[in-house]
Design an enzyme around this catalytic site. Structure first.
Site, PDB file in Angstrom:
ATOM      1  N   ASN A   8      18.440  78.357  12.320  1.00  0.00           N
ATOM      2  CA  ASN A   8      19.496  79.327  12.038  1.00  0.00           C
ATOM      3  C   ASN A   8      19.588  80.265  13.240  1.00  0.00           C
ATOM      4  O   ASN A   8      18.703  81.087  13.455  1.00  0.00           O
ATOM      5  CB  ASN A   8      19.142  80.100  10.753  1.00  0.00           C
ATOM      6  CG  ASN A   8      20.093  81.248  10.487  1.00  0.00           C
ATOM      7  OD1 ASN A   8      21.149  81.359  11.102  1.00  0.00           O
ATOM      8  ND2 ASN A   8      19.707  82.123   9.570  1.00  0.00           N
ATOM      9  N   HIS A  94      21.872  83.787   2.670  1.00  0.00           N
ATOM     10  CA  HIS A  94      20.757  84.317   3.456  1.00  0.00           C
ATOM     11  C   HIS A  94      20.527  85.787   3.077  1.00  0.00           C
ATOM     12  O   HIS A  94      21.486  86.494   2.746  1.00  0.00           O
ATOM     13  CB  HIS A  94      21.077  84.184   4.951  1.00  0.00           C
ATOM     14  CG  HIS A  94      19.889  84.446   5.813  1.00  0.00           C
ATOM     15  ND1 HIS A  94      19.502  85.726   6.139  1.00  0.00           N
ATOM     16  CD2 HIS A  94      18.992  83.609   6.382  1.00  0.00           C
ATOM     17  CE1 HIS A  94      18.411  85.647   6.888  1.00  0.00           C
ATOM     18  NE2 HIS A  94      18.081  84.384   7.045  1.00  0.00           N
ATOM     19  N   GLU A 151      12.789  82.025   1.056  1.00  0.00           N
ATOM     20  CA  GLU A 151      12.546  82.912   2.194  1.00  0.00           C
ATOM     21  C   GLU A 151      12.075  84.286   1.703  1.00  0.00           C
ATOM     22  O   GLU A 151      12.894  85.124   1.305  1.00  0.00           O
ATOM     23  CB  GLU A 151      13.839  83.071   3.003  1.00  0.00           C
ATOM     24  CG  GLU A 151      14.316  81.777   3.628  1.00  0.00           C
ATOM     25  CD  GLU A 151      15.008  82.030   4.956  1.00  0.00           C
ATOM     26  OE1 GLU A 151      14.535  81.486   5.963  1.00  0.00           O
ATOM     27  OE2 GLU A 151      16.000  82.764   4.981  1.00  0.00           O
ATOM     28  N   GLY A 157      11.670  87.251  10.281  1.00  0.00           N
ATOM     29  CA  GLY A 157      11.789  87.957  11.550  1.00  0.00           C
ATOM     30  C   GLY A 157      10.697  88.978  11.815  1.00  0.00           C
ATOM     31  O   GLY A 157      10.838  89.826  12.700  1.00  0.00           O
ATOM     32  N   SER A 189       9.410  83.476   9.818  1.00  0.00           N
ATOM     33  CA  SER A 189       8.496  83.559  10.967  1.00  0.00           C
ATOM     34  C   SER A 189       7.733  82.258  11.245  1.00  0.00           C
ATOM     35  O   SER A 189       6.558  82.286  11.608  1.00  0.00           O
ATOM     36  CB  SER A 189       7.509  84.722  10.787  1.00  0.00           C
ATOM     37  OG  SER A 189       8.209  85.953  10.725  1.00  0.00           O
ATOM     38  N   GLY A 208      14.521  80.808  12.063  1.00  0.00           N
ATOM     39  CA  GLY A 208      15.434  81.677  12.796  1.00  0.00           C
ATOM     40  C   GLY A 208      15.067  81.737  14.277  1.00  0.00           C
ATOM     41  O   GLY A 208      15.395  80.850  15.063  1.00  0.00           O
TER      42      GLY A 208
END
Ligand code: PGA
Length: 224
Positions: A8, A94, A151, A157, A189, A208
């Protein structure tokens, strides 16, 4: 069993950087073999460009309009706009869309139905507090037509990836809530250094930051 590796890019990269990624990807792309499916969810502005370029990966979207038809929806991309260039996957729901655009499970469910109608598999992102309602909304949707991405908010992140052990525990809970046979991915992560923790625990990964660099993305795709 199919393994899903979904990157992503979020709202990152400009055109020159996209071109540089594709050029580098040709050099480092691992062989996916029979079982791995890999896609990169790119900003909508680059979608058609990359789709036509055949960059060596499946190009996915990061969102889709709740409106199912073309028409008076300024700024939106509807599933009908995708006729002839349908993606295999689109990420929806998301946590950034939930937090920044107020998307609810119900809105996300409508988006999922629009995508399924054109043969695109929605990758529906959820955290633990959203799973019961989402599973309920999806009760009548055939399980091979969508994918769930678990998630945990704190893991996204942040560098605080969930340990493989904790993920295994949470997966036991998730697979009780969702219908048997639904593919469940983990995101938060994931890096080349921790990817090994997740093989055999989930059906795939949603990545990500580490999907923005061809080398780290290639390492993740190869190791999982
Ligand atoms: P991250 O993002 O890998 O950078 O933590 C995951 C995601 O937001 O899907």
């Amino acid at each position: 069993m199919t393994k899903y590796l979904i990157g992503n890019w979020k709202a990152n990269l400009d055109l020159a950087e996209v071109d540089a990624f594709v050029a580098e990807w040709q050099k480092v792309a691992p062989n996916l073999g029979e079982e791995k499916k890999m896609a990169l969810a790119v900003p909508a502005i680059f979608y058609t460009y990359l789709y036509k370029k055949s960059p060596g990966f499946s190009v996915a979207l990061q969102d889709i309009s709740i409106f199912g038809e073309c028409g008076t929806h300024t700024g939106e991309v509807t599933v009908e706009n995708l006729r002839g260039i349908e993606p295999e996957f689109a990420v929806i729901g998301h946590s950034e869309r939930r937090a920044q655009f107020g998307e609810t499970n119900e809105v996300i469910w409508h988006k999922a139905q629009n995508l399924i109608r054109i043969g695109c598999k929605p990758i529906i992102c959820v955290d633990l507090d959203q799973i019961k309602e989402m599973a309920h909304l999806l009760e009548k949707t055939p399980t091979d037509q969508y994918i769930i991405a678990y998630e945990p908010l704190d893991a996204i992140g942040s560098g605080n990836n969930l340990s493989g052990e904790l993920l295994r525990e949470n997966m036991a809970f998730l697979s009780q809530i969702f219908a048997p046979g639904v593919a469940i991915l983990y995101g938060g992560s994931v890096k080349p250094e921790n990817v090994n923790e997740y093989s055999g625990v989930v059906d795939g990964l949603l990545v990500g930051g580490a999907s923005l660099k061809p080398e780290s993305w290639a390492a993740i795709v190869e190791k999982f």
